[in-house]
Design a protein around this motif. Structure first.
Motif, mmCIF file in Angstrom:
data_model
loop_
_atom_site.group_PDB
_atom_site.id
_atom_site.type_symbol
_atom_site.label_atom_id
_atom_site.label_comp_id
_atom_site.label_asym_id
_atom_site.label_seq_id
_atom_site.Cartn_x
_atom_site.Cartn_y
_atom_site.Cartn_z
ATOM 1 N N TRP A 7 0.838 -1.206 0.000
ATOM 2 C CA TRP A 7 0.000 0.000 0.000
ATOM 3 C C TRP A 7 0.874 1.258 0.000
ATOM 4 O O TRP A 7 1.855 1.346 0.732
ATOM 5 N N GLU A 10 -0.188 7.118 -2.425
ATOM 6 C CA GLU A 10 -0.745 7.560 -3.711
ATOM 7 C C GLU A 10 -1.967 6.745 -4.133
ATOM 8 O O GLU A 10 -2.642 7.104 -5.087
ATOM 9 N N TYR A 11 -2.260 5.649 -3.426
ATOM 10 C CA TYR A 11 -3.449 4.861 -3.751
ATOM 11 C C TYR A 11 -4.706 5.387 -3.032
ATOM 12 O O TYR A 11 -5.811 4.939 -3.305
ATOM 13 N N SER A 12 -4.510 6.310 -2.102
ATOM 14 C CA SER A 12 -5.658 6.764 -1.309
ATOM 15 C C SER A 12 -6.656 7.544 -2.153
ATOM 16 O O SER A 12 -6.281 8.396 -2.955
ATOM 17 N N ASP A 19 -10.539 3.083 1.192
ATOM 18 C CA ASP A 19 -9.105 2.753 1.277
ATOM 19 C C ASP A 19 -8.915 1.422 2.019
ATOM 20 O O ASP A 19 -8.106 0.586 1.606
ATOM 21 N N HIS A 22 -9.745 -1.363 -0.283
ATOM 22 C CA HIS A 22 -8.659 -1.570 -1.256
ATOM 23 C C HIS A 22 -7.479 -2.285 -0.590
ATOM 24 O O HIS A 22 -6.869 -3.176 -1.184
ATOM 25 N N THR A 113 -3.980 -1.836 -9.054
ATOM 26 C CA THR A 113 -3.170 -0.635 -8.826
ATOM 27 C C THR A 113 -3.434 0.417 -9.907
ATOM 28 O O THR A 113 -3.569 1.598 -9.596
ATOM 29 N N ILE A 116 -7.165 1.822 -9.364
ATOM 30 C CA ILE A 116 -7.298 2.687 -8.181
ATOM 31 C C ILE A 116 -6.605 4.022 -8.430
ATOM 32 O O ILE A 116 -7.151 5.084 -8.155
ATOM 33 N N THR A 117 -5.395 3.959 -8.986
ATOM 34 C CA THR A 117 -4.612 5.179 -9.174
ATOM 35 C C THR A 117 -5.257 6.116 -10.182
ATOM 36 O O THR A 117 -5.308 7.337 -9.975
ATOM 37 N N ARG A 121 -9.408 7.240 -8.067
ATOM 38 C CA ARG A 121 -8.989 8.533 -7.509
ATOM 39 C C ARG A 121 -9.672 9.691 -8.240
ATOM 40 O O ARG A 121 -10.103 10.661 -7.613
#
Ligand SMILES: [Fe+2]
Length: 133
Positions: A7, A10-12, A19, A22, A113, A116-117, A121
């Protein structure tokens, strides 16, 4: 184990509940990396894959509640549905013995990844922005 997902901030998506979901998906994916050493499908790998697909369904349902009002909601939902189809195809291939578990784990890791990114977001940013206007 270099392939595992770690984790990163930057994935938040700036929503603690999402979160956490995830992070749990990352944990489920990382379990696959622990199981990759096994040469054939076992009860543990079947249970891990079942757990992953069940939680993906729960998570997508929950996540989609947050941007039901987004003008591009249907596009995002379609990405989720495509992923479910793809992962089910990967699992079917794995169960037939034509795909290695590491390939399935890498696909899951990379999709999660990237999605999510880039997508999650953006949608969460849009919804925060629209609630402030
Ligand atoms: Fe998403």
């Amino acid at each position: 184990m270099p392939n595992k997902i770690k984790w990163l901030a930057e994935y938040s998506v700036n929503n603690v509940a999402i979160d956490d979901q995830h992070k749990y998906l990352f944990d489920l994916c990382n379990i696959l990396y622990i199981l990759v050493e096994q040469p054939v499908a076992t009860q543990s790998t079947k249970e891990a894959l079942l757990g992953l697909t069940e939680y993906i369904a729960i998570h997508f349902h929950e996540e989609e509640r947050h941007y039901k009002e987004h003008p591009l909601f249907a596009d995002h939902q379609e990405l989720h549905q495509d992923f479910v189809k793809q992962i089910n195809g990967y699992i079917a291939d794995y169960n037939k013995g034509t795909l290695k578990l590491i390939e399935l784990a890498d696909f899951t890791r990379d999709w999660l990844t990237d999605h999510i990114t880039v997508i999650d977001r953006q949608y969460f940013r849009d919804m925060i922005w629209s609630s402030q206007v």
